[in-house]
Design an enzyme around this catalytic site. Structure first.
Site, short mmCIF file in Angstrom:
data_model
loop_
_atom_site.label_atom_id
_atom_site.label_comp_id
_atom_site.label_asym_id
_atom_site.label_seq_id
_atom_site.Cartn_x
_atom_site.Cartn_y
_atom_site.Cartn_z
N HIS A 296 45.60 53.46 -3.17
CA HIS A 296 46.02 52.81 -1.93
C HIS A 296 46.80 51.54 -2.27
O HIS A 296 46.28 50.63 -2.90
CB HIS A 296 44.78 52.45 -1.08
CG HIS A 296 45.08 52.31 0.38
ND1 HIS A 296 46.10 51.52 0.86
CD2 HIS A 296 44.50 52.87 1.48
CE1 HIS A 296 46.12 51.59 2.18
NE2 HIS A 296 45.17 52.40 2.58
N HIS A 384 52.95 67.85 -2.04
CA HIS A 384 53.12 67.76 -0.59
C HIS A 384 54.56 68.07 -0.20
O HIS A 384 55.50 67.43 -0.67
CB HIS A 384 52.73 66.36 -0.11
CG HIS A 384 53.14 66.08 1.30
ND1 HIS A 384 52.81 66.90 2.36
CD2 HIS A 384 53.87 65.06 1.83
CE1 HIS A 384 53.32 66.40 3.47
NE2 HIS A 384 53.96 65.30 3.18
#
Length: 489
Positions: A296, A384
């Site tokens: 993150h 992705h």
């Protein structure tokens, strides 16, 4: 999207390497102790025992202490988490959106803004999408009609279709589900989507449910990580994880180019996954979860603001993509793979990487570091399918072959960017091609707003038979297809 993913070889932060190696310390210590004991003969063990000269009371205490320690270890040891099966949403042909149909709607919706229409056409030509992707009915209305009722209809249609198929394929009953986790980034109604599922299937009252929103395209792996943590704490349990994105309330009706891009790429999709830690599910499970690594970068202002939902100057709500998105994604990827490297790379690659790192630290910081070959750690890659540029840059950065990114490119072509569920369409593609063998390792990589880069590593538990039904069943024989750089419209 002029910025490119920064090359992994340009910089490596030592703190992420340390983070990865922390996971290896305890297993290494246990291995060394075990090897020492194995090298000790019976006579040496007997001499050691007699030299201690335990009394009967001390021996009894030692015995009970050993039993207690063994019991605590058994009860607190990490439990294996298995992926029993997963199901994909397959949109009906009635929801198909061709290039011509998409552009017709764009011209009618923005007839006073020819430059915005031309921009969408250029994006679509280079997007890597095919003619079979689907959008919900509300977006195909003229003008679009994104109201709450139609958004709920889309959510029910996508989610219930996935869950129905999952229950049918696995034989699990709704009342047997212990944990329910659902992630949908941009549609978070009240009652929640998990409450909608519980109501539909009349699940039991003590089910533990979690509804995740606002976490972007990487939320699917966040849901897997949450399920893993729950299954580690609760023995003999299972979890259903649902990943989707509801498009109806999130179509952008303005003219800002940076906010029109998601309209061109995002399409309908969803997946439902059954996870379990039950010993009885071990044999029939498809995969075992090896690692989840989450990165993150939200502490950095630029990373935090690179993907935001906001209003344009005319009050139209949409998703704004910053021009530095690819650069920020590259930094997040670099941190993530530097952490996951020590967990998955073979010893030869780790030694070469460590030597390179030491040389740069002690002798010359300008020396080019050794780039680990992740192709030696994994047989399959699920990147992705956020867009053609994302796949291109990750293929270049990780030095992957065309076949290793085939699942991502074909998923983007057939289904478009389905957000958090795209990784499961890619895994479904690999299975449908009959390529998944026992012992194969799969690396799933996803990006999300915030900014996040998350990875999951799975090990195939058994050779997967080619499925005869599912989202890819009626078209898998046509793939792979050649995707030109530009499709002239």
């Amino acid at each position: 999207m002029a910025s490119e993913v920064p090359q992994f070889s340009h910089s490596v932060k030592l703190k992420y390497v340390k983070l990865g190696y922390q996971y290896l310390v305890i297993p290494i210590i246990i291995t060394l102790i075990s090897l020492t004991l194995l090298q000790t003969g019976p006579e040496q063990i007997y001499q050691l025992w007699t030299s201690m000269r335990f009394t009967f009371f001390q021996a009894i205490c030692f015995f009970f202490l050993a039993v207690y320690a063994s019991t605590v270890f058994y009860m607190t040891r990490p439990r294996s988490v298995y992926l029993v099966d997963f199901a994909l949403f397959k949109p009906p042909q009635s929801m198909r959106v061709s290039f011509a149909g998409f552009m017709e709607h764009a011209r009618m919706g923005l007839f006073t803004e020819p430059k915005s229409v031309h921009f969408q056409m250029k994006i679509l030509e280079r997007s890597g999408l095919g003619e079979q992707t689907c959008l919900p009915p509300a977006i195909r209305y003229i003008p679009p009609c994104p109201n709450m009722a139609l958004a709920r209809e889309e959510a029910e249609f996508v989610i219930f279709s996935c869950v129905d198929t999952l229950f049918e394929n696995t034989g699990i009953k709704p009342k047997d589900v212990d944990f329910l986790i659902l992630n949908c980034s941009l549609f978070s109604p009240t009652p929640s989507l998990t409450a909608m599922v519980i109501n539909k299937y009349k699940m039991r009252s003590n089910i533990k449910s979690f509804n995740l929103s606002g976490m972007g395209c990487s939320a699917g792996l966040i849901s897997i990580d949450l399920a893993k943590d729950l299954l580690q704490q609760y023995p003999n349990s299972n979890a259903v994880v649902i990943s989707t994105e509801i498009l109806t309330p999130n179509v952008y009706k303005g003219k800002e180019r940076a906010m029109l891009l998601p309209n061109c790429l995002f399409r309908m999709g969803g997946a439902a996954v059954l996870l379990s830690n039950r010993w009885s599910d071990r044999r029939r499970a498809k995969y075992r979860l090896s690692h989840v690594v989450r990165t993150h970068k939200g502490a950095d202002d630029a990373s935090y603001r690179c993907v935001t939902q906001e209003e344009d100057s005319e009050g139209n709500v949409g998703i704004l993509l910053n021009i530095e998105l690819m650069k920020i994604a590259g930094e997040a990827l670099k941190s993530n793979i530097t952490t996951i490297g020590p967990l998955v790379l073979p010893a030869s690659e780790q030694i070469l990487f460590a030597i390179s790192l030491i040389r740069r630290k002690l002798f010359d910081s300008k020396l080019k570091p050794y780039i680990p070959d992740f192709k030696k750690a994994f047989e399959h890659f699920c990147i992705h399918a956020g867009g053609r540029a994302v796949i291109d840059e990750l293929q270049k950065s990780l030095q992957l072959t065309a076949e290793q990114v085939e699942a991502s490119r074909m998923t983007l072509h057939r289904f478009g960017n389905t957000s958090s569920s795209s990784l499961w369409y890619e895994l479904g593609y690999i299975e449908s091609k009959g390529r998944m063998k026992r012992g194969d390792r799969v690396w799933q990589i996803a990006f999300g707003s915030g900014f996040k880069c998350n990875s999951a590593v799975w090990k195939c538990n058994r050779t997967i038979e080619t499925p005869v039904a599912g989202a890819w069943a009626d078209c898998i024989d046509k793939y792979p297809v050649h995707i030109p750089e530009v499709v002239k419209l």
